[in-house]
Design a protein around this motif. Structure first.
Motif, PDB file in Angstrom:
ATOM      1  N   GLU A 135       0.839  -1.200   0.000  1.00  0.00           N
ATOM      2  CA  GLU A 135       0.000   0.000   0.000  1.00  0.00           C
ATOM      3  C   GLU A 135       0.873   1.248   0.000  1.00  0.00           C
ATOM      4  OE1 GLU A 135      -1.396   0.826   4.394  1.00  0.00           O
ATOM      5  OE2 GLU A 135      -1.803  -1.285   3.923  1.00  0.00           O
ATOM      6  N   ASP A 136       0.431   2.270  -0.728  1.00  0.00           N
ATOM      7  CA  ASP A 136       1.131   3.556  -0.803  1.00  0.00           C
ATOM      8  C   ASP A 136       2.612   3.397  -1.156  1.00  0.00           C
ATOM      9  OD1 ASP A 136      -1.242   4.809  -0.038  1.00  0.00           O
ATOM     10  OD2 ASP A 136      -0.769   4.632   2.087  1.00  0.00           O
ATOM     11  N   GLY A 137       2.907   2.429  -2.009  1.00  0.00           N
ATOM     12  CA  GLY A 137       4.276   2.229  -2.445  1.00  0.00           C
ATOM     13  C   GLY A 137       5.147   1.449  -1.489  1.00  0.00           C
ATOM     14  N   HIS A 138       4.605   1.046  -0.359  1.00  0.00           N
ATOM     15  CA  HIS A 138       5.383   0.289   0.623  1.00  0.00           C
ATOM     16  C   HIS A 138       5.233  -1.208   0.364  1.00  0.00           C
ATOM     17  CE1 HIS A 138       6.210   3.916   2.865  1.00  0.00           C
ATOM     18  NE2 HIS A 138       4.912   4.199   2.898  1.00  0.00           N
ATOM     19  N   PRO A 139       6.323  -1.969   0.388  1.00  0.00           N
ATOM     20  CA  PRO A 139       6.257  -3.395   0.073  1.00  0.00           C
ATOM     21  C   PRO A 139       5.650  -4.212   1.207  1.00  0.00           C
ATOM     22  CG  PRO A 139       8.489  -2.800   0.696  1.00  0.00           C
ATOM     23  CD  PRO A 139       7.704  -1.520   0.644  1.00  0.00           C
ATOM     24  N   PRO A 140       5.036  -5.346   0.876  1.00  0.00           N
ATOM     25  CA  PRO A 140       4.483  -6.219   1.913  1.00  0.00           C
ATOM     26  C   PRO A 140       5.578  -7.038   2.585  1.00  0.00           C
ATOM     27  CG  PRO A 140       4.130  -7.198  -0.233  1.00  0.00           C
ATOM     28  CD  PRO A 140       4.756  -5.850  -0.485  1.00  0.00           C
ATOM     29  N   ALA A 141       5.364  -7.372   3.840  1.00  0.00           N
ATOM     30  CA  ALA A 141       6.345  -8.168   4.580  1.00  0.00           C
ATOM     31  C   ALA A 141       6.600  -9.507   3.907  1.00  0.00           C
ATOM     32  CB  ALA A 141       5.853  -8.374   6.012  1.00  0.00           C
ATOM     33  N   ALA A 142       5.566 -10.074   3.274  1.00  0.00           N
ATOM     34  CA  ALA A 142       5.720 -11.388   2.633  1.00  0.00           C
ATOM     35  C   ALA A 142       6.754 -11.368   1.517  1.00  0.00           C
ATOM     36  CB  ALA A 142       4.369 -11.863   2.100  1.00  0.00           C
ATOM     37  N   SER A 143       7.055 -10.185   0.968  1.00  0.00           N
ATOM     38  CA  SER A 143       8.048 -10.103  -0.109  1.00  0.00           C
ATOM     39  C   SER A 143       9.456 -10.425   0.393  1.00  0.00           C
ATOM     40  CB  SER A 143       8.019  -8.715  -0.755  1.00  0.00           C
ATOM     41  OG  SER A 143       8.444  -7.715   0.166  1.00  0.00           O
ATOM     42  N   LEU A 144       9.632 -10.457   1.705  1.00  0.00           N
ATOM     43  CA  LEU A 144      10.932 -10.794   2.287  1.00  0.00           C
ATOM     44  C   LEU A 144      11.144 -12.302   2.399  1.00  0.00           C
ATOM     45  CD1 LEU A 144      10.981  -8.140   5.159  1.00  0.00           C
ATOM     46  CD2 LEU A 144      12.509  -8.189   3.179  1.00  0.00           C
ATOM     47  N   ILE A 145      10.087 -13.076   2.183  1.00  0.00           N
ATOM     48  CA  ILE A 145      10.198 -14.534   2.341  1.00  0.00           C
ATOM     49  C   ILE A 145      10.766 -15.139   1.064  1.00  0.00           C
ATOM     50  CG2 ILE A 145       9.022 -16.653   2.991  1.00  0.00           C
ATOM     51  CD1 ILE A 145       8.974 -14.406   5.116  1.00  0.00           C
ATOM     52  N   ALA A 146      12.029 -15.534   1.119  1.00  0.00           N
ATOM     53  CA  ALA A 146      12.729 -16.160  -0.003  1.00  0.00           C
ATOM     54  C   ALA A 146      13.856 -16.998   0.576  1.00  0.00           C
ATOM     55  CB  ALA A 146      13.288 -15.095  -0.955  1.00  0.00           C
ATOM     56  N   ALA A 147      14.400 -17.880  -0.241  1.00  0.00           N
ATOM     57  CA  ALA A 147      15.468 -18.767   0.243  1.00  0.00           C
ATOM     58  C   ALA A 147      16.663 -17.964   0.750  1.00  0.00           C
ATOM     59  CB  ALA A 147      15.883 -19.726  -0.867  1.00  0.00           C
ATOM     60  N   ARG A 148      16.992 -16.863   0.067  1.00  0.00           N
ATOM     61  CA  ARG A 148      18.195 -16.090   0.419  1.00  0.00           C
ATOM     62  C   ARG A 148      18.059 -15.357   1.744  1.00  0.00           C
ATOM     63  NH1 ARG A 148      15.461 -13.380  -3.492  1.00  0.00           N
ATOM     64  NH2 ARG A 148      14.814 -11.235  -3.019  1.00  0.00           N
ATOM     65  N   SER A 149      16.821 -15.111   2.206  1.00  0.00           N
ATOM     66  CA  SER A 149      16.638 -14.360   3.452  1.00  0.00           C
ATOM     67  C   SER A 149      16.285 -15.264   4.636  1.00  0.00           C
ATOM     68  CB  SER A 149      15.545 -13.299   3.281  1.00  0.00           C
ATOM     69  OG  SER A 149      14.343 -13.884   2.819  1.00  0.00           O
ATOM     70  N   ARG A 150      16.353 -16.574   4.421  1.00  0.00           N
ATOM     71  CA  ARG A 150      16.113 -17.491   5.534  1.00  0.00           C
ATOM     72  C   ARG A 150      17.284 -17.419   6.505  1.00  0.00           C
ATOM     73  NH1 ARG A 150      15.027 -24.066   5.145  1.00  0.00           N
ATOM     74  NH2 ARG A 150      14.628 -24.396   7.385  1.00  0.00           N
TER      75      ARG A 150
END
Length: 261
Positions: free
Chosen positions: A89-104
């Motif tokens: 919302e309002d150009g801010h990314p969702p927290a779920a976008s941080l869920i990836a193999a590289r950020s585990r």
């Protein structure tokens, strides 16, 4: 053999999906999905959509439903400032976008391989403001979400909150009137409703520790405003029995099998 078999509690007729949620078998959405697939029997007969159950009706859930449920993941994320809990919302990314193999997190002890399918249906169980950081739970399991944010949820949340009092930013504890601290604990109202009692104590001269059993929008910030405090920083460190611990900001880990909220 069925994976679960429980008798409905006594009382008036209620919708089957509601009863299943009350019994902790599934969320209402999951229950509807299972009913549509023929995985739910009432008194030994496949239940139709919209079915209602009465006292003594026997609810049986197939093993296939249990296997599907067991494959669903719950993820613990240390949300940084600048990310929203839900949809972008309002150009801010969702927290779920941080869920990836590289950020585990490298310290995750759960032996489970990350797969993109784990992002399907992954939703936040509760919210954490864009200006706040700390523990955020994202889950595919409706039972977990209901446990944390259901109307009758017993799960409390713990926060560390750095505050200022007018121009005072150092040793705020000494300048802040004790009677206003008492109000933070009990006596304030938001949105026309009195707040439940909260645990509020000084963690250090500039930081308060809050433990809440409810979660109104921006609740802590608004509570502080009502007593003349300004929140400088807010971090959630615990949800129920699950702690943020050493999880670094922007990284995530799986909820372990022996962890319960």
């Amino acid at each position: 053999m069925p994976a679960a078999c429980l008798a409905a509690e006594s009382g008036a007729l209620v919708r089957l999906n509601k009863r299943m949620a009350e019994l902790g078998l599934a969320s209402r959405r999951e229950a509807d999905e299972w009913i549509a697939k023929g995985w739910v029997l009432v008194n030994g007969q496949p239940a139709p959509m919209g079915a209602k159950v009465a006292a003594g009706d026997r609810i049986t859930v197939s093993r296939a439903a249990g296997q599907q449920q067991a494959s669903r993941v719950t993820i613990l994320l240390h949300k940084p400032v600048g990310y929203v809990s839900g949809q972008a919302e309002d150009g801010h990314p969702p927290a779920a976008s941080l869920i990836a193999a590289r950020s585990r997190w490298a310290g995750d002890a759960v032996r489970l391989r990350f797969a993109p399918a784990q992002l399907r249906g992954l939703a936040p169980a509760g919210r954490l403001d864009i200006d706040s950081t700390g523990l955020l739970v994202l889950t595919q399991d409706g039972r977990v979400a209901r446990r944390i944010i259901g109307e009758d949820s017993p799960v409390d949340k713990e926060y560390l909150v750095r505050v200022a009092f007018g121009p005072v930013t150092q040793n705020v504890q000494a300048a802040f009137p004790p009677q206003r601290l008492a109000l933070l604990r009990h006596g304030l109202s938001l949105d026309g409703q009195p707040l439940k009692p909260a645990q509020v104590h000084w963690q250090n001269p500039e930081q308060l520790r809050f433990v809440l059993t409810e979660g109104k929008k921006r609740q802590i910030r608004r509570m502080c405003e009502l007593v003349g405090l300004r929140v400088v920083g807010l971090k959630r460190i615990r949800i129920g029995q699950v702690r943020l611990g050493a999880l670094p900001a922007g990284q995530w880990r799986y909820l372990a099998a022996d962890e319960r909220f």
